[in-house]
Design a protein around this motif. Structure first.
Motif, PDB file in Angstrom:
ATOM      1  N   ASP A   1      -1.257   3.073   8.014  1.00 42.84           N
ATOM      2  CA  ASP A   1      -0.495   4.192   7.466  1.00 42.84           C
ATOM      3  C   ASP A   1       0.976   3.848   7.640  1.00 42.84           C
ATOM      4  N   LEU A   2       1.611   3.414   6.559  1.00 45.93           N
ATOM      5  CA  LEU A   2       3.004   2.978   6.613  1.00 45.93           C
ATOM      6  C   LEU A   2       3.902   3.992   5.926  1.00 45.93           C
ATOM      7  N   THR A   3       5.088   4.160   6.491  1.00 50.04           N
ATOM      8  CA  THR A   3       6.126   4.967   5.861  1.00 50.04           C
ATOM      9  C   THR A   3       7.392   4.129   5.786  1.00 50.04           C
ATOM     10  N   LYS A   4       8.249   4.479   4.860  1.00 49.36           N
ATOM     11  CA  LYS A   4       9.501   3.733   4.723  1.00 49.36           C
ATOM     12  C   LYS A   4      10.320   3.830   6.005  1.00 49.36           C
ATOM     13  N   SER A   5      10.398   5.026   6.576  1.00 53.53           N
ATOM     14  CA  SER A   5      11.176   5.191   7.811  1.00 53.53           C
ATOM     15  C   SER A   5      10.518   4.433   8.976  1.00 53.53           C
ATOM     16  N   GLY A   6       9.191   4.360   8.984  1.00 55.61           N
ATOM     17  CA  GLY A   6       8.498   3.615  10.033  1.00 55.61           C
ATOM     18  C   GLY A   6       8.775   2.124   9.952  1.00 55.61           C
ATOM     19  N   VAL A   7       8.810   1.597   8.723  1.00 52.66           N
ATOM     20  CA  VAL A   7       9.122   0.173   8.539  1.00 52.66           C
ATOM     21  C   VAL A   7      10.568  -0.094   8.942  1.00 52.66           C
TER      22      VAL A   7
ATOM     23  N   MET B   1       5.140  -3.150   0.476  1.00 50.83           N
ATOM     24  CA  MET B   1       6.584  -2.915   0.549  1.00 50.83           C
ATOM     25  C   MET B   1       7.124  -2.384  -0.780  1.00 50.83           C
ATOM     26  N   THR B   2       6.591  -2.868  -1.891  1.00 53.24           N
ATOM     27  CA  THR B   2       7.007  -2.375  -3.205  1.00 53.24           C
ATOM     28  C   THR B   2       6.630  -0.910  -3.365  1.00 53.24           C
ATOM     29  N   GLN B   3       5.422  -0.556  -2.942  1.00 52.94           N
ATOM     30  CA  GLN B   3       4.985   0.840  -3.053  1.00 52.94           C
ATOM     31  C   GLN B   3       5.812   1.772  -2.166  1.00 52.94           C
ATOM     32  N   LEU B   4       6.331   1.247  -1.068  1.00 52.56           N
ATOM     33  CA  LEU B   4       7.179   2.052  -0.195  1.00 52.56           C
ATOM     34  C   LEU B   4       8.610   2.159  -0.722  1.00 52.56           C
ATOM     35  N   GLY B   5       8.949   1.367  -1.731  1.00 61.08           N
ATOM     36  CA  GLY B   5      10.272   1.466  -2.342  1.00 61.08           C
ATOM     37  C   GLY B   5      11.263   0.415  -1.894  1.00 61.08           C
ATOM     38  N   PHE B   6      10.809  -0.614  -1.174  1.00 59.86           N
ATOM     39  CA  PHE B   6      11.712  -1.689  -0.761  1.00 59.86           C
ATOM     40  C   PHE B   6      11.873  -2.684  -1.905  1.00 59.86           C
ATOM     41  N   THR B   7      13.034  -3.337  -1.948  1.00 64.49           N
ATOM     42  CA  THR B   7      13.285  -4.356  -2.955  1.00 64.49           C
ATOM     43  C   THR B   7      12.674  -5.666  -2.491  1.00 64.49           C
ATOM     44  N   CYS B   8      11.827  -6.240  -3.331  1.00 65.64           N
ATOM     45  CA  CYS B   8      11.183  -7.513  -3.015  1.00 65.64           C
ATOM     46  C   CYS B   8      11.677  -8.544  -4.009  1.00 65.64           C
TER      47      CYS B   8
ATOM     48  N   VAL C   1       5.531  -8.155  11.924  1.00 63.65           N
ATOM     49  CA  VAL C   1       6.130  -7.103  12.736  1.00 63.65           C
ATOM     50  C   VAL C   1       5.423  -5.769  12.518  1.00 63.65           C
ATOM     51  N   ILE C   2       5.182  -5.407  11.257  1.00 65.60           N
ATOM     52  CA  ILE C   2       4.621  -4.074  11.005  1.00 65.60           C
ATOM     53  C   ILE C   2       3.131  -3.983  11.291  1.00 65.60           C
ATOM     54  N   THR C   3       2.400  -5.110  11.219  1.00 62.70           N
ATOM     55  CA  THR C   3       0.949  -5.061  11.482  1.00 62.70           C
ATOM     56  C   THR C   3       0.584  -5.560  12.870  1.00 62.70           C
TER      57      THR C   3
ATOM     58  N   MET D   1       1.998   6.240   3.572  1.00 64.16           N
ATOM     59  CA  MET D   1       1.145   5.659   2.583  1.00 64.16           C
ATOM     60  C   MET D   1       0.104   4.798   3.291  1.00 64.16           C
ATOM     61  N   ARG D   2      -1.113   4.924   2.852  1.00 64.45           N
ATOM     62  CA  ARG D   2      -2.194   4.144   3.451  1.00 64.45           C
ATOM     63  C   ARG D   2      -2.392   2.872   2.627  1.00 64.45           C
ATOM     64  N   CYS D   3      -2.400   1.736   3.304  1.00 63.02           N
ATOM     65  CA  CYS D   3      -2.626   0.470   2.622  1.00 63.02           C
ATOM     66  C   CYS D   3      -3.506  -0.414   3.501  1.00 63.02           C
ATOM     67  N   VAL D   4      -4.120  -1.400   2.879  1.00 66.38           N
ATOM     68  CA  VAL D   4      -4.988  -2.325   3.598  1.00 66.38           C
ATOM     69  C   VAL D   4      -4.321  -3.689   3.600  1.00 66.38           C
ATOM     70  N   ILE D   5      -4.110  -4.215   4.799  1.00 71.26           N
ATOM     71  CA  ILE D   5      -3.544  -5.556   4.967  1.00 71.26           C
ATOM     72  C   ILE D   5      -4.472  -6.304   5.906  1.00 71.26           C
ATOM     73  N   ALA D   6      -4.975  -7.444   5.458  1.00 71.21           N
ATOM     74  CA  ALA D   6      -5.904  -8.272   6.239  1.00 71.21           C
ATOM     75  C   ALA D   6      -7.138  -7.471   6.643  1.00 71.21           C
ATOM     76  N   ARG D   7      -7.657  -6.696   5.701  1.00 67.85           N
ATOM     77  CA  ARG D   7      -8.876  -5.895   5.876  1.00 67.85           C
ATOM     78  C   ARG D   7      -8.738  -4.771   6.894  1.00 67.85           C
ATOM     79  N   PHE D   8      -7.520  -4.452   7.324  1.00 69.16           N
ATOM     80  CA  PHE D   8      -7.297  -3.349   8.261  1.00 69.16           C
ATOM     81  C   PHE D   8      -6.443  -2.283   7.582  1.00 69.16           C
ATOM     82  N   PRO D   9      -6.799  -1.018   7.724  1.00 68.51           N
ATOM     83  CA  PRO D   9      -5.993   0.047   7.111  1.00 68.51           C
ATOM     84  C   PRO D   9      -4.755   0.362   7.964  1.00 68.51           C
TER      85      PRO D   9
END
Length: 104
Positions: A11-17, A67-74, A49-51, A1-9
């Motif tokens: 590509d995050l995946t649940k398994s990658g996190v 993290m919510t979009q990736l399916g993690f519980t927040c 850690v992830i960015t 999934m592509r997301c923008v954090i701190a103005r940087f794109p």
């Protein structure tokens, strides 16, 4: 999934996190948190850690959304503790220990 954090794109995946957070010891949670595997991490720690960015560069909301979009519980911040019981003065404590007068 592509997301923008701190103005940087990113590509995050649940398994990658999951892989990124493997072996990372969770810090003490005092606010919002993310459950990854069986551990609960502060959101800012996960974001760092992830960015690989400084924690001041991104907001909690950006990481929570990803993290919510990736399916993690927040979870929201910890509930506030109850107001402590009123502290009695020494005179009040002695008076309560004596009890109330008995009626004849």
């Amino acid at each position: 999934m592509r997301c923008v954090i701190a103005r940087f794109p990113f590509d995050l995946t649940k398994s990658g996190v999951l892989e990124s957070m493997k072996g990372i010891k969770p810090e003490e949670v005092s606010g919002e948190s993310v459950i990854i595997g069986r551990r609960t991490y502060p959101v800012k720690q996960v974001g760092q850690v992830i960015t690989r960015q400084d924690r001041r560069d991104f907001s909690v909301g950006e990481v929570l959304r990803a993290m919510t979009q990736l399916g993690f519980t927040c979870r929201a911040g910890l509930p506030r503790t109850a107001v402590p019981a009123r502290v009695l003065s020494p005179l009040q404590r002695a008076s309560s220990m004596l009890g109330t007068p008995a009626t004849a």
